[in-house]
Design a protein around this motif. Structure first.
Motif, PDB file in Angstrom:
ATOM      1  N   GLY A 143       0.817  -1.205   0.000  1.00  0.00           N
ATOM      2  CA  GLY A 143       0.000   0.000   0.000  1.00  0.00           C
ATOM      3  C   GLY A 143       0.854   1.260   0.000  1.00  0.00           C
ATOM      4  O   GLY A 143       0.561   2.220  -0.735  1.00  0.00           O
ATOM      5  N   ARG A 144       1.897   1.257   0.801  1.00  0.00           N
ATOM      6  CA  ARG A 144       2.812   2.410   0.821  1.00  0.00           C
ATOM      7  C   ARG A 144       3.511   2.561  -0.529  1.00  0.00           C
ATOM      8  O   ARG A 144       3.670   3.685  -1.046  1.00  0.00           O
ATOM      9  CB  ARG A 144       3.844   2.233   1.937  1.00  0.00           C
ATOM     10  CG  ARG A 144       4.959   3.284   1.966  1.00  0.00           C
ATOM     11  CD  ARG A 144       4.409   4.689   2.029  1.00  0.00           C
ATOM     12  NE  ARG A 144       5.485   5.694   1.960  1.00  0.00           N
ATOM     13  CZ  ARG A 144       5.282   6.974   1.707  1.00  0.00           C
ATOM     14  NH1 ARG A 144       4.045   7.434   1.501  1.00  0.00           N
ATOM     15  NH2 ARG A 144       6.288   7.816   1.661  1.00  0.00           N
ATOM     16  N   THR A 200     -14.186   7.397 -14.378  1.00  0.00           N
ATOM     17  CA  THR A 200     -13.537   7.334 -13.070  1.00  0.00           C
ATOM     18  C   THR A 200     -12.029   7.167 -13.228  1.00  0.00           C
ATOM     19  O   THR A 200     -11.538   6.760 -14.285  1.00  0.00           O
ATOM     20  CB  THR A 200     -14.077   6.144 -12.254  1.00  0.00           C
ATOM     21  OG1 THR A 200     -13.866   4.930 -12.991  1.00  0.00           O
ATOM     22  CG2 THR A 200     -15.564   6.316 -11.988  1.00  0.00           C
ATOM     23  N   GLN A 201     -11.321   7.477 -12.142  1.00  0.00           N
ATOM     24  CA  GLN A 201      -9.870   7.366 -12.153  1.00  0.00           C
ATOM     25  C   GLN A 201      -9.454   5.900 -12.119  1.00  0.00           C
ATOM     26  O   GLN A 201      -9.958   5.112 -11.312  1.00  0.00           O
ATOM     27  CB  GLN A 201      -9.283   8.101 -10.938  1.00  0.00           C
ATOM     28  CG  GLN A 201      -7.777   8.337 -11.000  1.00  0.00           C
ATOM     29  CD  GLN A 201      -7.426   9.513 -11.889  1.00  0.00           C
ATOM     30  OE1 GLN A 201      -8.299  10.217 -12.369  1.00  0.00           O
ATOM     31  NE2 GLN A 201      -6.147   9.726 -12.120  1.00  0.00           N
ATOM     32  N   MET A 202      -8.555   5.499 -13.001  1.00  0.00           N
ATOM     33  CA  MET A 202      -8.063   4.122 -13.010  1.00  0.00           C
ATOM     34  C   MET A 202      -6.965   3.961 -11.965  1.00  0.00           C
ATOM     35  O   MET A 202      -6.113   4.834 -11.817  1.00  0.00           O
ATOM     36  CB  MET A 202      -7.516   3.748 -14.390  1.00  0.00           C
ATOM     37  CG  MET A 202      -8.581   3.574 -15.448  1.00  0.00           C
ATOM     38  SD  MET A 202      -7.933   2.761 -16.933  1.00  0.00           S
ATOM     39  CE  MET A 202      -6.634   3.868 -17.430  1.00  0.00           C
ATOM     40  N   ARG A 203      -7.009   2.855 -11.257  1.00  0.00           N
ATOM     41  CA  ARG A 203      -5.969   2.532 -10.284  1.00  0.00           C
ATOM     42  C   ARG A 203      -5.177   1.366 -10.867  1.00  0.00           C
ATOM     43  O   ARG A 203      -5.703   0.260 -11.022  1.00  0.00           O
ATOM     44  CB  ARG A 203      -6.591   2.137  -8.954  1.00  0.00           C
ATOM     45  CG  ARG A 203      -7.453   3.239  -8.322  1.00  0.00           C
ATOM     46  CD  ARG A 203      -6.596   4.372  -7.779  1.00  0.00           C
ATOM     47  NE  ARG A 203      -5.743   3.905  -6.702  1.00  0.00           N
ATOM     48  CZ  ARG A 203      -6.132   3.860  -5.416  1.00  0.00           C
ATOM     49  NH1 ARG A 203      -7.362   4.247  -5.081  1.00  0.00           N
ATOM     50  NH2 ARG A 203      -5.301   3.437  -4.488  1.00  0.00           N
ATOM     51  N   SER A 262       1.988   6.667  -7.029  1.00  0.00           N
ATOM     52  CA  SER A 262       0.945   7.591  -7.488  1.00  0.00           C
ATOM     53  C   SER A 262       1.418   9.040  -7.514  1.00  0.00           C
ATOM     54  O   SER A 262       0.840   9.877  -8.216  1.00  0.00           O
ATOM     55  CB  SER A 262      -0.298   7.467  -6.610  1.00  0.00           C
ATOM     56  OG  SER A 262      -0.041   7.927  -5.289  1.00  0.00           O
ATOM     57  N   ARG A 263       2.470   9.350  -6.775  1.00  0.00           N
ATOM     58  CA  ARG A 263       3.031  10.705  -6.809  1.00  0.00           C
ATOM     59  C   ARG A 263       3.737  10.979  -8.134  1.00  0.00           C
ATOM     60  O   ARG A 263       3.876  12.122  -8.555  1.00  0.00           O
ATOM     61  CB  ARG A 263       4.012  10.900  -5.649  1.00  0.00           C
ATOM     62  CG  ARG A 263       3.352  10.850  -4.283  1.00  0.00           C
ATOM     63  CD  ARG A 263       4.382  10.920  -3.165  1.00  0.00           C
ATOM     64  NE  ARG A 263       3.736  10.865  -1.874  1.00  0.00           N
ATOM     65  CZ  ARG A 263       3.266  11.937  -1.221  1.00  0.00           C
ATOM     66  NH1 ARG A 263       3.395  13.137  -1.763  1.00  0.00           N
ATOM     67  NH2 ARG A 263       2.682  11.809  -0.052  1.00  0.00           N
ATOM     68  N   VAL A 264       4.182   9.882  -8.779  1.00  0.00           N
ATOM     69  CA  VAL A 264       4.903  10.017 -10.044  1.00  0.00           C
ATOM     70  C   VAL A 264       4.008   9.668 -11.230  1.00  0.00           C
ATOM     71  O   VAL A 264       4.036  10.332 -12.267  1.00  0.00           O
ATOM     72  CB  VAL A 264       6.154   9.099 -10.062  1.00  0.00           C
ATOM     73  CG1 VAL A 264       6.941   9.285 -11.353  1.00  0.00           C
ATOM     74  CG2 VAL A 264       7.031   9.355  -8.849  1.00  0.00           C
TER      75      VAL A 264
END
Length: 390
Positions: free
Chosen positions: A228-229, A248-251, A235-237
């Motif tokens: 998770g971390r 919707t936003q894709m993960r 996700s910051r990059v």
């Protein structure tokens, strides 16, 4: 009678090629008049490059990479030129496979995929414009962080120390990820895997597969938290894109196959990779349709024929191909844990276990080829016409 013998590896005991030879040796003892065609198979895990080399030819490039604990191991890259396209096939298990670790060394908390990144870099250096990565049989659960480190996405000490260490990542630990992605934009990166699991959650890498690699329930929870971390830092990059159908936003960590090989699929998806069925890629390469058309009976198998075998594994893929060609399939496995209803749904006509009790299991582990050969000989007496008509 023409018999197609097309097994997967018997994990931990026999390669697919060795399993096919053992089955054939036993079959010939009972039915020497039958014509046998041996086609060892893989679902993207161990044996992937050997199987693809048999099917496609090409040339192998020998390299030395690091295993899950950072020790040098030999590996090969299969280079194939098709229609002017230079394609590399690499087998992630050669660098991060569970088989590279002794029983006491199996610990996904510290195992790394760094060597897989070295394989990918070597394939690109060989001029590949398409790289197909076979995923399966890993001893790692690091989300592919080690692979990213080997490609220059961030600090090696932070990323290549195993899954548990990812819980301590700094926010800028993947400062080089964007550059790595840009450098691979011209490469068609393909994930060949039988696993469609996401990275996180009850069906993810840590919950489902880490225990098979030596993790206790407590370790699996720690790995889930660390993953998770890791995704937070990613996700910051690389923020997920927008799903054009739902708005919707894709993960990316939720993508099918992200949880393959301890999350190695996630790293490859981050780099622009697309997932294909490992089994189907192999079956297409060997020309399974024409092989089935030319045979009377298909014999396949694997170490343990269980519920997982029904989803995207070699046995299921072979059985479906045989069913489409209206040919019967029988399965010879180390152990069979699937009921008749499930096997009939796949078009399988019979399942046969090498070992059915503790004594037989011990004998099979002591002599895997001999016991498999003996079981194939008995199966041949049931299925070969000479025996059925006497």
């Amino acid at each position: 009678m023409h018999v197609l013998i097309a097994p997967d590896c018997f994990t931990g005991t026999l390669s697919a090629g060795e399993a096919a030879e053992a089955m054939a040796e036993g079959w010939r003892r009972s039915a020497p008049q039958d014509d046998l065609t041996l086609v060892p198979l893989s679902d993207g895990g161990p044996g992937f490059t050997d199987v693809m080399s048999r099917a496609l030819g090409g040339a192998t490039v020998s390299v030395t990479v690091l295993d899950p604990l950072g020790r040098p191991v030999p590996a090969v890259i299969l280079m194939v030129d098709v229609g002017g396209r230079r394609t590399a096939y690499i087998e992630s298990a050669q660098a991060c496979g569970l088989h590279l670790l002794s029983e006491g060394e199996r610990n996904p908390m510290v195992a790394s995929t760094y060597g897989v990144g070295q394989l990918l870099a070597a394939a690109v250096a060989e001029g590949a414009t398409c790289v197909v990565v076979g995923l399966g049989g890993s001893g790692t659960n690091d989300g592919g962080a080690g692979l990213l480190a080997a490609l220059g996405a961030g600090d090696r000490d932070a990323l290549a120390g195993g899954g548990a260490k990812l819980k301590d990542l700094d926010d800028d630990a993947l400062a080089g990820l964007r550059a790595v992605r840009e450098g691979l934009q011209a490469i068609d990166l393909v994930l060949a895997t039988d696993v469609d699991s996401p990275l996180l959650g009850f069906h993810g890498a840590s919950a489902v597969f880490a225990p098979q690699k030596g993790a206790t329930p407590e370790m699996a929870q720690q790995l889930e938290s660390a993953m998770g971390r890791f995704t937070e830092v990613v996700s910051r990059v690389v923020p997920g894109g927008m799903d054009l159908l739902t708005g919707t936003q894709m993960r990316l960590e939720r993508q099918p196959g992200a949880g393959a090989a301890g999350g190695l699929g996630y790293a490859l998806i981050l780099l622009g990779g697309r997932r294909v069925s490992g089994v189907q890629a192999v079956l297409d390469a060997v020309g399974i349709e024409s092989l089935v058309a030319a045979t009377d009976l298909v014999v396949t198998g694997e170490g343990t024929f269980d519920a997982q075998s029904l989803r995207g594994k070699v046995v299921a893929g072979v059985a479906q191909a045989a069913l489409a060609g209206a040919k019967p399939t029988v399965v010879i496995a180390g152990q069979t844990l699937v009921g008749r209803r499930e096997t009939m749904a796949l078009g399988i006509s019979g399942t046969y276990a090498v070992a059915e009790n503790p004594r037989q299991i011990a004998a099979a582990l002591a002599d895997p080829a001999g016991t498999l050969s003996a079981r194939a000989a008995r199966v041949a007496t049931t299925w070969s016409p000479r025996h059925r008509h006497t």
